[in-house]
Motif scaffolding. Structure first.
Motif: not given
Length: 250
Positions: A70, A73, A76-77, A82-83, A99, A103, A105
């Protein structure tokens, strides 16, 4: 840079340009563990280096792999990614596995010294790696330690300065030991599994099982011990960069 997640401060670095590659480290070790990959990857890629909770400048406790996934994520946000390609070692590898399941990504996974289930991790061997920062016998081969005493002295210094506290290592080890990747056939992310032939912490056969069990997995043995990706970095970097080049972001 950092992002706040459920009261914890998760620190990460970001260097370079291009498709994102995220380096996820082993429990207990400081950022020095990626010193042999960081610059090689930061040329063609944007390299992100999150510190797990309790490591480096990150706060909180690495109490579960789900929590660390978590946090990833959230990083990355925050980094507007995005990837990304995920490269994980030990604890970082199981975080990447979780992950990829939970998730969306992850473009690829590169798993180094990673067990698909916590029961395969030799807890005593892991603890022995940290008994003395100057004892690198579990990390490097005898030949390397004889040939490169200067570098080994540097590594011992980095360990004293950057490695996590015992309570953090214990929590991270417990998180690893509680992990189970679940049915591997459900994980279709392209995955490169690298494992040292003389790794004292995770048996190579377990890692080979991981590579063979993933629908889009490939297993490669690497010479060396727990830090084979450092000792044999030229070969490992070529292998990983070739894999990433073959799987560009969508």
């Amino acid at each position: 840079m950092h992002v706040s997640v459920d009261g914890a401060r998760v620190h990460y670095g970001s260097v370079g340009a291009g498709d994102p590659v995220v380096l996820l480290g082993e429990a207990g070790f400081g950022p020095w563990q990626w010193g042999w990959q960081h610059d090689a990857f930061a040329g063609p890629y944007r390299v992100l280096t999150p510190s797990p909770r309790g490591h480096g400048d990150s706060t909180g406790s690495p109490d579960s792999v789900a929590t660390l996934a978590g946090d990833l994520d959230a990083v990355l946000a925050h980094a507007d990614v995005d990837r990304a390609h995920l490269v994980g070692f030990g604890l970082g590898g199981v975080t990447a596995l979780h992950y990829a399941r939970e998730f969306g990504r992850a473009r690829t996974l590169t798993l180094v010294g990673t067990a698909p289930r916590g029961e395969a991790v030799d807890a005593d061997a892991f603890r022995a790696l940290f008994a003395d920062p100057a004892d690198l016998s579990g990390l490097f081969t005898d030949a390397f330690r004889v040939a490169r005493p200067d570098l080994c002295e540097q590594v011992a210094g980095w360990r004293r300065e950057e490695d996590a506290e015992p309570s953090v290592r214990a929590a991270a080890l417990d998180a690893c030991r509680a992990f189970d990747a679940g049915p591997l056939y459900e994980l279709t992310t392209p995955t490169l599994v690298l494992h040292a032939v003389d790794d004292p912490v995770v048996p190579m056969a377990v890692s080979a099982e991981l590579g063979d069990g993933l629908p889009n997995g490939r297993f490669e043995a690497v010479a060396g011990r727990r830090l084979a990706h450092a000792e044999f970095s030229a070969a490992v970097n070529d292998e990983v960069l070739g894999f990433l080049e073959a799987h560009p972001l969508d």
